[in-house]
Motif scaffolding. Structure first.
Motif, mmCIF file in Angstrom:
data_model
loop_
_atom_site.group_PDB
_atom_site.id
_atom_site.type_symbol
_atom_site.label_atom_id
_atom_site.label_comp_id
_atom_site.label_asym_id
_atom_site.label_seq_id
_atom_site.Cartn_x
_atom_site.Cartn_y
_atom_site.Cartn_z
ATOM 1 N N THR A 1 20.990 21.066 1.050
ATOM 2 C CA THR A 1 22.156 20.543 0.339
ATOM 3 C C THR A 1 23.427 20.730 1.160
ATOM 4 O O THR A 1 23.528 21.635 1.995
ATOM 5 C CB THR A 1 22.302 21.248 -1.028
ATOM 6 N N GLY B 1 22.782 23.445 -5.884
ATOM 7 C CA GLY B 1 21.720 22.577 -5.389
ATOM 8 C C GLY B 1 20.848 22.077 -6.525
ATOM 9 O O GLY B 1 21.042 22.420 -7.692
ATOM 10 N N GLN C 1 21.174 13.128 3.689
ATOM 11 C CA GLN C 1 22.132 14.226 3.607
ATOM 12 C C GLN C 1 23.230 14.114 4.659
ATOM 13 O O GLN C 1 24.379 14.469 4.416
ATOM 14 C CB GLN C 1 21.408 15.572 3.770
ATOM 15 N N LYS D 1 25.715 16.587 -2.385
ATOM 16 C CA LYS D 1 24.573 17.507 -2.331
ATOM 17 C C LYS D 1 23.547 16.952 -1.347
ATOM 18 O O LYS D 1 23.459 17.383 -0.229
ATOM 19 C CB LYS D 1 23.913 17.702 -3.700
ATOM 20 N N ASN D 2 22.797 15.941 -1.815
ATOM 21 C CA ASN D 2 21.829 15.250 -0.992
ATOM 22 C C ASN D 2 21.343 14.038 -1.773
ATOM 23 O O ASN D 2 21.385 14.028 -3.003
ATOM 24 C CB ASN D 2 20.654 16.171 -0.644
ATOM 25 N N CYS E 1 19.570 12.589 -6.875
ATOM 26 C CA CYS E 1 20.863 13.000 -6.327
ATOM 27 C C CYS E 1 21.719 13.567 -7.451
ATOM 28 O O CYS E 1 21.380 13.458 -8.628
ATOM 29 C CB CYS E 1 21.571 11.840 -5.629
#
Length: 354
Positions: free
Chosen positions: A81, A114, A132, A162-163, A181
């Motif tokens: 993350t 996360g 990411q 975050k990702n 996400c």
């Protein structure tokens, strides 16, 4: 399940006597999702489990209580993350490199806020894709504020707070791609609206992933997004409501009305609903349907959005009615819906038939 101090969630999950975690586990055991995404679960920022997720599964989910059966998730994924990942240069313009203001995603430590994925079905880990590292400035038609970030900051600031991950899950000899996400909330802004703009573009990235946009390049250098025939489910706290809240409405509206998203679930008669939400009185007046709220502020922020080629049987939001004995799982000792009781969000579920 996040805390400002790194490792605090790991310590809290060592035993099985935390009242808040017990409530959350009871909700999960009651709904019994086969695949589950938990937002704001602290784990190492570079990915993997420091033991907190294993502890939560073993000490809470696999520990039957309140006449509920245990639930087991043999397959788990803790993605890396951007939250709490310190930028190499000043982002907030205060002349210092400090968290959370200079994190590539807002967080007090790397791994703060996360998300994790739990599954009863095998996860094809070698086929997981992520975006990411995609720089915000490199995202086509981005809304990055022109006069807020320095040129140096623009060269390092990533789009995903975050990702953004695509996680293939193997179900009955079929593959379903989880598109997961947790975009930044569109609040805590100045006139530049940096968070609202970032939220908007993070939602646009979801749409481009499911569209298979050819300009996308993932963290491993693989071009494009999902294959045109791929079955998928978008999951996450998207921090956006099509009618209310502070966000820019166009991106969430385009996603919910996307041709590849199951319209019945996203904006039709099968939208996830609850009985308890209609009795909740948020702090300000809202236009949206109370039965569709997933947050105690009176907003629909959390989504499970299957692709249009998946058959949906049922859907709902875990927000029990006032007379429901399960109501105690979302309220404090005085019967109030407070974040401290468990969460300020509500679990959203969708049943899919294969």
């Amino acid at each position: 399940m996040s805390a400002p101090e790194a490792g605090k969630i790991l310590k809290q999950t060592v035993s099985s006597d935390d009242a808040r975690l017990t409530r959350l586990a009871a909700i999960i055991r009651h709904v019994r999702p086969d695949v589950l995404m938990l937002c704001e679960f602290d784990h190492p920022g570079d990915g993997g489990d420091d033991g907190a997720l294993e502890n939560f599964c073993r000490n809470y989910l696999e520990n039957p209580e309140q006449k509920q059966d245990a639930i087991f998730y043999p397959y788990r994924y803790c993605p890396p993350t951007n939250t709490g990942l310190l930028s190499p240069c000043d982002l907030d313009g205060d002349g210092e490199l400090t968290l959370p203001g200079d994190g590539l995603g807002f967080g007090e430590h790397h791994g703060h806020f996360g998300f994790v994925i739990l599954s009863c079905y095998p996860i094809a880990e070698s086929q997981i894709r992520s975006w990411q590292h995609l720089l915000w400035k490199d995202f086509p038609n981005n809304l990055i504020p022109e006069d807020y970030y320095s040129e140096q900051a623009r060269t390092v600031l990533r789009l995903s707070s975050k990702n953004h991950v695509v996680v293939p899950v193997e179900v009955d000899q079929q593959t379903v791609h989880l598109v997961c996400c947790h975009p930044t909330p569109p609040v805590f802004d100045g006139d530049e609206k940096r968070n609202a703009r970032r939220n908007h573009d993070e939602l646009k990235l979801i749409a481009e992933i499911i569209d298979g946009a050819p300009h996308l390049v993932d963290d491993k250098g693989q071009p494009g997004g999902l294959d045109s025939q791929a079955k998928f489910v978008v999951m996450g706290d998207l921090n956006a409501d099509m009618q209310d809240g502070d966000g820019m409405k166009s991106a969430i509206r385009e996603l919910l009305l996307h041709r590849k998203i199951n319209r019945l679930v996203s904006a039709g008669p099968q939208t996830p609903k609850s009985l308890g939400g209609r009795f909740h009185i948020p702090w300000q007046q809202r236009r949206g349907r109370a039965t569709e709220w997933t947050h105690i502020s009176g907003l629909r922020l959390d989504y499970v959005l299957p692709s249009a080629d998946l058959q949906v049987e049922n859907a709902g939001v875990f927000w029990p009615d006032k007379k429901d004995p399960l109501r105690s799982l979302i309220t404090d000792e005085k019967g109030r819906c407070r974040p401290q009781a468990g969460s300020d969000h509500r679990l959203v579920w969708v049943d899919i038939k294969f």
